[in-house]
Motif scaffolding. Structure first.
Motif, PDB file in Angstrom:
ATOM      1  N   VAL A  57      18.679 -67.282 -25.988  1.00  0.00           N
ATOM      2  CA  VAL A  57      19.058 -68.384 -26.883  1.00  0.00           C
ATOM      3  C   VAL A  57      18.553 -68.120 -28.294  1.00  0.00           C
ATOM      4  O   VAL A  57      19.269 -68.350 -29.275  1.00  0.00           O
ATOM      5  N   VAL A  58      17.328 -67.606 -28.416  1.00  0.00           N
ATOM      6  CA  VAL A  58      16.777 -67.289 -29.735  1.00  0.00           C
ATOM      7  C   VAL A  58      17.590 -66.175 -30.391  1.00  0.00           C
ATOM      8  O   VAL A  58      17.895 -66.235 -31.591  1.00  0.00           O
ATOM      9  N   GLN A  59      17.978 -65.159 -29.621  1.00  0.00           N
ATOM     10  CA  GLN A  59      18.799 -64.083 -30.173  1.00  0.00           C
ATOM     11  C   GLN A  59      20.131 -64.608 -30.672  1.00  0.00           C
ATOM     12  O   GLN A  59      20.598 -64.237 -31.760  1.00  0.00           O
ATOM     13  N   ILE A  60      20.757 -65.494 -29.913  1.00  0.00           N
ATOM     14  CA  ILE A  60      22.041 -66.071 -30.322  1.00  0.00           C
ATOM     15  C   ILE A  60      21.862 -66.902 -31.594  1.00  0.00           C
ATOM     16  O   ILE A  60      22.682 -66.821 -32.516  1.00  0.00           O
ATOM     17  N   TYR A  66      15.943 -66.465 -20.584  1.00  0.00           N
ATOM     18  CA  TYR A  66      16.926 -67.421 -21.094  1.00  0.00           C
ATOM     19  C   TYR A  66      16.557 -67.859 -22.510  1.00  0.00           C
ATOM     20  O   TYR A  66      17.412 -67.910 -23.396  1.00  0.00           O
ATOM     21  N   ILE A  67      15.272 -68.142 -22.730  1.00  0.00           N
ATOM     22  CA  ILE A  67      14.823 -68.578 -24.062  1.00  0.00           C
ATOM     23  C   ILE A  67      15.017 -67.447 -25.069  1.00  0.00           C
ATOM     24  O   ILE A  67      15.462 -67.678 -26.203  1.00  0.00           O
ATOM     25  N   MET A  68      14.695 -66.215 -24.660  1.00  0.00           N
ATOM     26  CA  MET A  68      14.904 -65.082 -25.569  1.00  0.00           C
ATOM     27  C   MET A  68      16.373 -64.917 -25.919  1.00  0.00           C
ATOM     28  O   MET A  68      16.715 -64.636 -27.066  1.00  0.00           O
ATOM     29  N   ALA A 118      10.665 -67.518 -11.655  1.00  0.00           N
ATOM     30  CA  ALA A 118      11.340 -68.594 -12.388  1.00  0.00           C
ATOM     31  C   ALA A 118      10.888 -68.594 -13.851  1.00  0.00           C
ATOM     32  O   ALA A 118      11.691 -68.801 -14.757  1.00  0.00           O
ATOM     33  N   ALA A 119       9.586 -68.334 -14.045  1.00  0.00           N
ATOM     34  CA  ALA A 119       9.074 -68.302 -15.413  1.00  0.00           C
ATOM     35  C   ALA A 119       9.681 -67.122 -16.170  1.00  0.00           C
ATOM     36  O   ALA A 119      10.018 -67.240 -17.347  1.00  0.00           O
ATOM     37  N   GLU A 120       9.821 -65.995 -15.484  1.00  0.00           N
ATOM     38  CA  GLU A 120      10.430 -64.820 -16.119  1.00  0.00           C
ATOM     39  C   GLU A 120      11.898 -65.080 -16.458  1.00  0.00           C
ATOM     40  O   GLU A 120      12.371 -64.728 -17.540  1.00  0.00           O
TER      41      GLU A 120
END
Length: 80
Positions: free
Chosen positions: A28-31, A24-26, A17-19
């Motif tokens: 969003v940051v890329q977008i 997901y966070i990566m 889940a952490a992975e």
């Protein structure tokens, strides 16, 4: 053994889940970075275009001033 195996499965579930959250966070940051870069390019092109438009307008005004007959020509031809 049963206690340790269940704890290991809980740890592996948590890391999965952490992975997934990390991915997901990566994403969003890329977008967000791509949006900022796209906006930078769009505004750069806009301001560059405006600057070129202003410079070309100044050059056109300069050429129009040059085309006006000078007072010397009017003196030779005479007033109308």
């Amino acid at each position: 053994l049963r206690c340790c195996s269940s704890a290991a499965s809980v740890v592996s579930d948590g890391s999965g889940a952490a992975e997934e959250r990390s991915l997901y966070i990566m994403r969003v940051v890329q977008i967000a970075v791509m949006c900022v870069l796209a906006l930078t390019v769009v505004f750069g092109i806009f301001f560059l275009g405006c600057n070129l438009l202003i410079k070309s307008e100044g050059m056109i005004n300069f050429l129009v001033k040059e085309r006006r007959p000078s007072k010397e020509v009017e003196a030779v031809v005479g007033p109308y």
